[in-house]
Each structure stands twice: as structure tokens, then as C-alpha cells.
Write a protein that holds these residues in place. Sequence first.
Motif, PDB file in Angstrom:
ATOM      1  N   HIS A 172       0.721  -1.178  -0.177  1.00 44.46           N
ATOM      2  CA  HIS A 172       0.111  -0.149  -0.123  1.00 44.46           C
ATOM      3  C   HIS A 172       0.880   1.377  -0.022  1.00 44.46           C
ATOM      4  O   HIS A 172       0.543   2.408  -0.765  1.00 44.46           O
ATOM      5  CB  HIS A 172      -0.898  -0.047   1.155  1.00 44.46           C
ATOM      6  CG  HIS A 172      -1.962   1.189   1.175  1.00 44.46           C
ATOM      7  ND1 HIS A 172      -2.222   1.893   2.334  1.00 44.46           N
ATOM      8  CD2 HIS A 172      -2.608   1.669   0.193  1.00 44.46           C
ATOM      9  CE1 HIS A 172      -3.234   2.799   2.127  1.00 44.46           C
ATOM     10  NE2 HIS A 172      -3.378   2.712   0.766  1.00 44.46           N
ATOM     11  N   ALA A 173       1.906   1.386   0.981  1.00 48.70           N
ATOM     12  CA  ALA A 173       2.804   2.411   0.891  1.00 48.70           C
ATOM     13  C   ALA A 173       3.509   2.506  -0.561  1.00 48.70           C
ATOM     14  O   ALA A 173       3.706   3.651  -0.915  1.00 48.70           O
ATOM     15  CB  ALA A 173       3.666   2.253   1.747  1.00 48.70           C
ATOM     16  N   GLN A 174       3.967   1.447  -1.156  1.00 43.25           N
ATOM     17  CA  GLN A 174       4.553   1.691  -2.456  1.00 43.25           C
ATOM     18  C   GLN A 174       3.744   2.215  -3.337  1.00 43.25           C
ATOM     19  O   GLN A 174       4.198   3.037  -4.323  1.00 43.25           O
ATOM     20  CB  GLN A 174       5.230   0.329  -3.091  1.00 43.25           C
ATOM     21  CG  GLN A 174       6.352   0.166  -2.084  1.00 43.25           C
ATOM     22  CD  GLN A 174       7.170  -1.060  -2.600  1.00 43.25           C
ATOM     23  OE1 GLN A 174       7.108  -1.466  -3.974  1.00 43.25           O
ATOM     24  NE2 GLN A 174       7.938  -1.938  -1.752  1.00 43.25           N
ATOM     25  N   ILE A 175       2.411   1.866  -3.377  1.00 44.72           N
ATOM     26  CA  ILE A 175       1.401   2.181  -4.350  1.00 44.72           C
ATOM     27  C   ILE A 175       0.983   3.950  -4.269  1.00 44.72           C
ATOM     28  O   ILE A 175       1.004   4.633  -5.211  1.00 44.72           O
ATOM     29  CB  ILE A 175       0.158   1.295  -4.470  1.00 44.72           C
ATOM     30  CG1 ILE A 175       0.366   0.108  -4.846  1.00 44.72           C
ATOM     31  CG2 ILE A 175      -0.804   2.005  -4.963  1.00 44.72           C
ATOM     32  CD1 ILE A 175      -0.727  -0.811  -4.839  1.00 44.72           C
ATOM     33  N   LYS A 176       0.944   4.074  -3.029  1.00 46.51           N
ATOM     34  CA  LYS A 176       0.635   5.419  -2.668  1.00 46.51           C
ATOM     35  C   LYS A 176       1.866   6.266  -3.123  1.00 46.51           C
ATOM     36  O   LYS A 176       1.607   7.528  -3.529  1.00 46.51           O
ATOM     37  CB  LYS A 176       0.593   5.334  -1.108  1.00 46.51           C
ATOM     38  CG  LYS A 176      -0.150   6.785  -0.539  1.00 46.51           C
ATOM     39  CD  LYS A 176      -0.337   6.862   0.850  1.00 46.51           C
ATOM     40  CE  LYS A 176      -0.932   7.963   1.196  1.00 46.51           C
ATOM     41  NZ  LYS A 176      -1.197   7.946   2.815  1.00 46.51           N
ATOM     42  N   THR A 177       3.100   5.974  -2.779  1.00 43.53           N
ATOM     43  CA  THR A 177       4.250   6.614  -3.141  1.00 43.53           C
ATOM     44  C   THR A 177       4.365   6.791  -4.716  1.00 43.53           C
ATOM     45  O   THR A 177       4.758   8.085  -5.169  1.00 43.53           O
ATOM     46  CB  THR A 177       5.591   6.385  -2.670  1.00 43.53           C
ATOM     47  OG1 THR A 177       5.449   6.041  -1.217  1.00 43.53           O
ATOM     48  CG2 THR A 177       6.839   6.828  -3.172  1.00 43.53           C
ATOM     49  N   ARG A 201       5.790   1.188 -12.943  1.00 39.89           N
ATOM     50  CA  ARG A 201       6.040   0.761 -11.669  1.00 39.89           C
ATOM     51  C   ARG A 201       4.785   0.266 -10.997  1.00 39.89           C
ATOM     52  O   ARG A 201       4.538  -0.816 -10.403  1.00 39.89           O
ATOM     53  CB  ARG A 201       6.877   1.642 -10.875  1.00 39.89           C
ATOM     54  CG  ARG A 201       7.051   1.195  -9.342  1.00 39.89           C
ATOM     55  CD  ARG A 201       7.850  -0.149  -9.416  1.00 39.89           C
ATOM     56  NE  ARG A 201       7.847  -0.484  -8.056  1.00 39.89           N
ATOM     57  CZ  ARG A 201       7.863  -1.796  -7.510  1.00 39.89           C
ATOM     58  NH1 ARG A 201       7.868  -2.862  -8.412  1.00 39.89           N
ATOM     59  NH2 ARG A 201       7.998  -2.132  -6.096  1.00 39.89           N
ATOM     60  N   LEU A 202       3.716   1.402 -11.224  1.00 36.12           N
ATOM     61  CA  LEU A 202       2.459   1.073 -10.793  1.00 36.12           C
ATOM     62  C   LEU A 202       1.784  -0.142 -11.248  1.00 36.12           C
ATOM     63  O   LEU A 202       0.922  -0.856 -10.490  1.00 36.12           O
ATOM     64  CB  LEU A 202       1.463   2.436 -10.979  1.00 36.12           C
ATOM     65  CG  LEU A 202       0.155   2.303 -10.470  1.00 36.12           C
ATOM     66  CD1 LEU A 202       0.085   2.267  -8.793  1.00 36.12           C
ATOM     67  CD2 LEU A 202      -0.659   3.771 -11.037  1.00 36.12           C
ATOM     68  N   GLU A 203       1.667  -0.229 -12.485  1.00 29.36           N
ATOM     69  CA  GLU A 203       1.388  -1.445 -13.243  1.00 29.36           C
ATOM     70  C   GLU A 203       1.955  -2.569 -12.703  1.00 29.36           C
ATOM     71  O   GLU A 203       1.245  -3.867 -12.310  1.00 29.36           O
ATOM     72  CB  GLU A 203       1.635  -1.374 -14.859  1.00 29.36           C
ATOM     73  CG  GLU A 203       0.653  -0.266 -15.277  1.00 29.36           C
ATOM     74  CD  GLU A 203       1.034  -0.102 -16.986  1.00 29.36           C
ATOM     75  OE1 GLU A 203       1.772  -0.627 -17.339  1.00 29.36           O
ATOM     76  OE2 GLU A 203       0.420   0.763 -17.665  1.00 29.36           O
ATOM     77  N   ASP A 204       3.200  -2.813 -12.464  1.00 26.11           N
ATOM     78  CA  ASP A 204       3.864  -3.907 -11.906  1.00 26.11           C
ATOM     79  C   ASP A 204       3.317  -4.136 -10.598  1.00 26.11           C
ATOM     80  O   ASP A 204       3.165  -5.378 -10.153  1.00 26.11           O
ATOM     81  CB  ASP A 204       5.512  -3.541 -11.681  1.00 26.11           C
ATOM     82  CG  ASP A 204       6.005  -3.608 -13.202  1.00 26.11           C
ATOM     83  OD1 ASP A 204       5.546  -4.273 -14.113  1.00 26.11           O
ATOM     84  OD2 ASP A 204       7.183  -3.269 -13.181  1.00 26.11           O
ATOM     85  N   LEU A 205       3.259  -3.077  -9.803  1.00 26.92           N
ATOM     86  CA  LEU A 205       2.614  -3.288  -8.405  1.00 26.92           C
ATOM     87  C   LEU A 205       1.289  -3.878  -8.208  1.00 26.92           C
ATOM     88  O   LEU A 205       1.016  -4.777  -7.442  1.00 26.92           O
ATOM     89  CB  LEU A 205       2.717  -2.021  -7.577  1.00 26.92           C
ATOM     90  CG  LEU A 205       4.103  -1.574  -7.156  1.00 26.92           C
ATOM     91  CD1 LEU A 205       3.990  -0.026  -6.762  1.00 26.92           C
ATOM     92  CD2 LEU A 205       4.572  -2.531  -6.207  1.00 26.92           C
ATOM     93  N   VAL A 206       0.382  -3.190  -9.288  1.00 24.76           N
ATOM     94  CA  VAL A 206      -0.984  -3.702  -9.297  1.00 24.76           C
ATOM     95  C   VAL A 206      -1.119  -5.284  -9.760  1.00 24.76           C
ATOM     96  O   VAL A 206      -1.658  -6.237  -9.304  1.00 24.76           O
ATOM     97  CB  VAL A 206      -1.829  -2.987 -10.288  1.00 24.76           C
ATOM     98  CG1 VAL A 206      -2.987  -3.559 -10.640  1.00 24.76           C
ATOM     99  CG2 VAL A 206      -2.047  -1.638  -9.631  1.00 24.76           C
ATOM    100  N   GLU A 207      -0.118  -5.618 -10.859  1.00 25.50           N
ATOM    101  CA  GLU A 207       0.114  -7.131 -11.331  1.00 25.50           C
ATOM    102  C   GLU A 207       0.503  -7.897 -10.185  1.00 25.50           C
ATOM    103  O   GLU A 207      -0.220  -8.939  -9.946  1.00 25.50           O
ATOM    104  CB  GLU A 207       0.919  -6.848 -12.371  1.00 25.50           C
ATOM    105  CG  GLU A 207       0.964  -8.308 -13.361  1.00 25.50           C
ATOM    106  CD  GLU A 207       1.736  -9.507 -12.734  1.00 25.50           C
ATOM    107  OE1 GLU A 207       1.469 -10.478 -12.709  1.00 25.50           O
ATOM    108  OE2 GLU A 207       2.924  -9.120 -12.282  1.00 25.50           O
ATOM    109  N   MET A 208       1.493  -7.502  -9.405  1.00 20.65           N
ATOM    110  CA  MET A 208       1.972  -8.239  -8.420  1.00 20.65           C
ATOM    111  C   MET A 208       0.889  -8.609  -7.406  1.00 20.65           C
ATOM    112  O   MET A 208       0.660  -9.683  -6.794  1.00 20.65           O
ATOM    113  CB  MET A 208       3.202  -7.669  -7.683  1.00 20.65           C
ATOM    114  CG  MET A 208       3.706  -8.442  -6.462  1.00 20.65           C
ATOM    115  SD  MET A 208       5.204  -7.877  -5.813  1.00 20.65           S
ATOM    116  CE  MET A 208       4.320  -6.221  -5.001  1.00 20.65           C
ATOM    117  N   SER A 250      -7.967  -2.314  -5.683  1.00 18.73           N
ATOM    118  CA  SER A 250      -8.723  -1.315  -6.247  1.00 18.73           C
ATOM    119  C   SER A 250      -9.218  -0.189  -5.558  1.00 18.73           C
ATOM    120  O   SER A 250      -9.326   1.045  -6.330  1.00 18.73           O
ATOM    121  CB  SER A 250     -10.057  -2.039  -6.865  1.00 18.73           C
ATOM    122  OG  SER A 250     -10.816  -2.613  -5.843  1.00 18.73           O
ATOM    123  N   ALA A 251      -9.182  -0.185  -4.322  1.00 18.79           N
ATOM    124  CA  ALA A 251      -9.620   1.048  -3.549  1.00 18.79           C
ATOM    125  C   ALA A 251      -8.240   1.929  -3.430  1.00 18.79           C
ATOM    126  O   ALA A 251      -8.406   3.178  -2.980  1.00 18.79           O
ATOM    127  CB  ALA A 251     -10.041   0.712  -2.365  1.00 18.79           C
TER     128      ALA A 251
END
Length: 67
Positions: A6-11, A34-41, A50-51
Motif C-alpha cells: 500500500h505504501a509503495q502504491i501510494k508513493t 512501476r504502478l502497473e507492476d505493483l498492481v499485477e503483483m 482497487s480502492a
Amino acid sequence: MIGELHAQIKTVQHNLGLATEAGLPYEATLHRARLEDLVEMATRHGIDVSAWVDRSLLTSPAEGGSR
């Protein structure tokens, strides 16, 4: 793990917004990837983000449309 994700997505979303506002398309593309990678992971591990994710950030303005 979920807290760190969550912290990484926010950053990343914050940095993507900054790069976009500053008119830095290359940097914005890197943050978007990077955001796409985090969502995929997260998806691979069954974590619903999603939230946390503004899906409009996953499509660059040059691409148009949405994912």
C-alpha cells in the motif's frame, strides 16, 4: 507485506502525479510502469488494490482511453 504494498502504491502514484504536473513524460512513464507492476503483483497474490489505485493513472494522456 500488504502495508508495504500500500505504501509503495501510494508513493508511486504521488510521484507519477508530480512527474505529470512537471511535464516529464519519460519519468511519468517509468512511474506508470512501476504502478502497473505493483498492481499485477498484488493481483497474483490475490490482494485487491482497487480502492488504493487511481485507474486513470494507468493510461498515459498520449494513449487516451482507459484500461
